[in-house]
Motif scaffolding. Structure first.
Motif, PDB file in Angstrom:
ATOM      1  N   VAL A  18       0.850  -1.209   0.000  1.00 42.63           N
ATOM      2  CA  VAL A  18       0.000   0.000   0.000  1.00 42.63           C
ATOM      3  C   VAL A  18       0.877   1.248   0.000  1.00 42.63           C
ATOM      4  O   VAL A  18       0.668   2.185  -0.764  1.00 42.63           O
ATOM      5  CB  VAL A  18      -0.941  -0.005   1.229  1.00 42.63           C
ATOM      6  CG1 VAL A  18      -1.640   1.336   1.384  1.00 42.63           C
ATOM      7  CG2 VAL A  18      -1.973  -1.125   1.118  1.00 42.63           C
ATOM      8  N   ARG A  19       1.887   1.239   0.867  1.00 41.74           N
ATOM      9  CA  ARG A  19       2.804   2.385   0.968  1.00 41.74           C
ATOM     10  C   ARG A  19       3.499   2.666  -0.364  1.00 41.74           C
ATOM     11  O   ARG A  19       3.582   3.802  -0.808  1.00 41.74           O
ATOM     12  CB  ARG A  19       3.861   2.068   2.021  1.00 41.74           C
ATOM     13  CG  ARG A  19       3.959   3.099   3.106  1.00 41.74           C
ATOM     14  CD  ARG A  19       5.108   2.711   4.034  1.00 41.74           C
ATOM     15  NE  ARG A  19       4.888   3.134   5.378  1.00 41.74           N
ATOM     16  CZ  ARG A  19       5.005   4.386   5.795  1.00 41.74           C
ATOM     17  NH1 ARG A  19       5.340   5.351   4.975  1.00 41.74           N
ATOM     18  NH2 ARG A  19       4.778   4.680   7.052  1.00 41.74           N
ATOM     19  N   THR A  20       3.998   1.581  -0.987  1.00 36.48           N
ATOM     20  CA  THR A  20       4.714   1.736  -2.260  1.00 36.48           C
ATOM     21  C   THR A  20       3.781   2.341  -3.319  1.00 36.48           C
ATOM     22  O   THR A  20       4.150   3.262  -4.035  1.00 36.48           O
ATOM     23  CB  THR A  20       5.227   0.357  -2.755  1.00 36.48           C
ATOM     24  OG1 THR A  20       6.056  -0.183  -1.729  1.00 36.48           O
ATOM     25  CG2 THR A  20       6.014   0.459  -4.034  1.00 36.48           C
ATOM     26  N   CYS A  21       2.556   1.824  -3.381  1.00 38.67           N
ATOM     27  CA  CYS A  21       1.613   2.317  -4.388  1.00 38.67           C
ATOM     28  C   CYS A  21       1.181   3.749  -4.068  1.00 38.67           C
ATOM     29  O   CYS A  21       1.038   4.596  -4.964  1.00 38.67           O
ATOM     30  CB  CYS A  21       0.386   1.414  -4.474  1.00 38.67           C
ATOM     31  SG  CYS A  21       0.783  -0.248  -5.004  1.00 38.67           S
ATOM     32  N   ALA A  22       0.971   4.036  -2.776  1.00 39.64           N
ATOM     33  CA  ALA A  22       0.503   5.371  -2.379  1.00 39.64           C
ATOM     34  C   ALA A  22       1.569   6.427  -2.656  1.00 39.64           C
ATOM     35  O   ALA A  22       1.242   7.594  -2.897  1.00 39.64           O
ATOM     36  CB  ALA A  22       0.131   5.376  -0.897  1.00 39.64           C
ATOM     37  N   ALA A  23       2.848   6.000  -2.660  1.00 42.60           N
ATOM     38  CA  ALA A  23       3.926   6.970  -2.898  1.00 42.60           C
ATOM     39  C   ALA A  23       3.824   7.566  -4.304  1.00 42.60           C
ATOM     40  O   ALA A  23       4.322   8.663  -4.547  1.00 42.60           O
ATOM     41  CB  ALA A  23       5.280   6.297  -2.693  1.00 42.60           C
ATOM     42  N   GLY A  24       3.146   6.838  -5.210  1.00 39.85           N
ATOM     43  CA  GLY A  24       3.033   7.317  -6.581  1.00 39.85           C
ATOM     44  C   GLY A  24       1.817   8.199  -6.827  1.00 39.85           C
ATOM     45  O   GLY A  24       1.549   8.585  -7.972  1.00 39.85           O
ATOM     46  N   ILE A  25       1.046   8.506  -5.788  1.00 39.81           N
ATOM     47  CA  ILE A  25      -0.157   9.331  -5.997  1.00 39.81           C
ATOM     48  C   ILE A  25      -0.113  10.553  -5.094  1.00 39.81           C
ATOM     49  O   ILE A  25       0.657  10.611  -4.141  1.00 39.81           O
ATOM     50  CB  ILE A  25      -1.458   8.533  -5.758  1.00 39.81           C
ATOM     51  CG1 ILE A  25      -1.524   8.028  -4.320  1.00 39.81           C
ATOM     52  CG2 ILE A  25      -1.594   7.392  -6.722  1.00 39.81           C
ATOM     53  CD1 ILE A  25      -2.760   7.209  -4.029  1.00 39.81           C
TER      54      ILE A  25
END
Ligand code: NAD
Length: 360
Positions: A24-31
């Motif tokens: 989740v953290r990795t994906c959220a870093a891109g938004i």
């Protein structure tokens, strides 16, 4: 984008995608979480979301500690070109005894549902996203309703939400250089200061022994405690202060009585919860819903979504105190998870789980 299970007609499989906190953290870093939250708030203000009443289950554990489960369903983006359609739920549970066992007090999972079959299609660790959407809401409210200029911020309560708020302050308000902090447990304030230092966040952390002292130290006060007993009076807050009342029971009624302006996320959600101070004041008629007035009584100006859609003017604090009282809306969790899922699907993050296993 809508969530649809990968079709596998030959075999009767039912898959869902599991996203742990790291994914989740990795994906959220891109938004941009504030942009996502603002899109959903506009959709909510335009009536293009669904927000059923929350399910709330309290109990006590074997240590006599307070435990609760909150089930929060929501959908976003119905016929809204700016917000992907998504249906889902956040299940967020907490036990007040968890921190003593080295665990965060609150944790859980969030779901996205397949839009066609209605099956859960995504299950994700919820606490990080919940803190992210809560912090992003605070950042948006500060952007539109906070003081024009500020370089110091007060955080009362130094737990999980305080950490996410600090990360977002560093990202969205680079002028801020000092965090005034207070926690009922001084060791939590010290641990927070060490965490800021270890993460090289660009802040000087100033611990205060009393909440009133911390509140008076800056013109942006963010309450992130777990108290159910108010302790902040109007006299503790400087003229020109913006209060993000995130933990919902820190302000005494007099602060609402004397507020220069008061904004919420959803009037009905607040009215439905008289356990919290503003819900109680609304029920008693001591604070009024938008559209009603009585001399000497505070009326809620509107929602942050109303401000973002220019339906209601934004008022920043000057001679008084502006209060933002967000109850916390499942539609923000669902909207944010939909973006995280889109990122996960694009980058191949997450683990596919087979719901039926050998039983097919
Ligand atoms: P947490 O348990 O991780 O941290 C809370 C901290 O507050 C602890 O360090 C505790 O010692 C401290 N504290 C408790 N009472 C205090 C008091 N009277 N004065 C000073 N410090 C005190 O909790 P968290 O996950 O960071 O959540 C913080 C709050 O935010 C909770 O009340 C939670 O329900 C709320 N929350 C609100 C929203 C929203 O949208 N409004 C969303 C998510 C969480």
């Amino acid at each position: 984008m809508t969530v649809q299970a990968v079709p596998e007609p030959a075999t009767r499989t039912e898959h869902l995608l599991f996203l742990d906190r790291a994914a989740v953290r990795t994906c959220a870093a891109g938004i941009d979480p504030v942009a996502v939250v603002e899109d959903v708030l506009r959709a909510h203000a335009a009536g293009r979301t669904t927000l059923p009443a929350e399910g709330y289950l309290p109990w006590s554990n074997s240590q006599g500690a307070y435990c609760r489960s909150i089930a929060m369903l929501g959908s976003v983006g119905d016929a809204d070109p700016t917000v992907p359609t998504a249906y889902g739920m956040k299940l967020i549970n907490a036990a007040t005894s968890n921190p003593a066992q080295g665990m965060d007090r609150a944790g859980g999972v969030s779901f996205l549902f397949d839009t066609e079959t209605a099956r859960p299609a995504v299950v994700a660790e919820a606490a990080y996203l919940s803190a992210l959407r809560t912090g992003a809401y605070t950042m948006s409210s500060l952007r539109h309703l906070g003081p024009e200029h500020f370089q110091e911020v007060t955080l009362i309560g130094c737990g999980a939400q305080a950490r996410t708020h600090a990360e977002l302050l560093a990202r969205y308000f680079p002028d801020v250089h000092t965090l005034h902090v207070h926690d009922l447990l001084p060791e939590r304030a010290s641990a927070f200061a060490s965490w800021v230092e270890a993460g090289e966040l660009p802040f000087t952390v100033v611990p205060h022994g009393r909440a009133a002292e911390a509140a008076a130290a800056s013109t942006v006060v963010i309450t992130l405690t777990i108290t159910d007993t108010g302790y902040l009076t109007p006299d503790h807050l400087r003229p020109g202060t913006f209060v993000a009342h995130v933990s919902l029971d820190d302000l005494l009624p007099e602060v609402f009585d004397r507020a220069q302006a008061l904004y919420v996320d959803d009037v009905e959600l607040i009215r439905d919860n008289p356990r919290r101070v503003l819900g109680r004041l609304l029920g008693e008629g001591r604070v009024l819903a938008p559209g009603t007035t009585k001399p000497g009584t505070t009326t809620i100006r509107g929602t942050l979504g109303d401000v973002l859609t220019a339906a209601v003017p934004a008022e920043r604090p000057d001679t008084g105190v502006v209060v933002s009282n967000p109850f916390g809306m499942a539609v923000l969790d669902v909207g944010l998870l939909a973006r995280v899922y889109a990122q996960a699907a694009a980058d191949g993050h997450g683990t596919r789980l087979d719901l039926l296993g050998a039983d097919r």
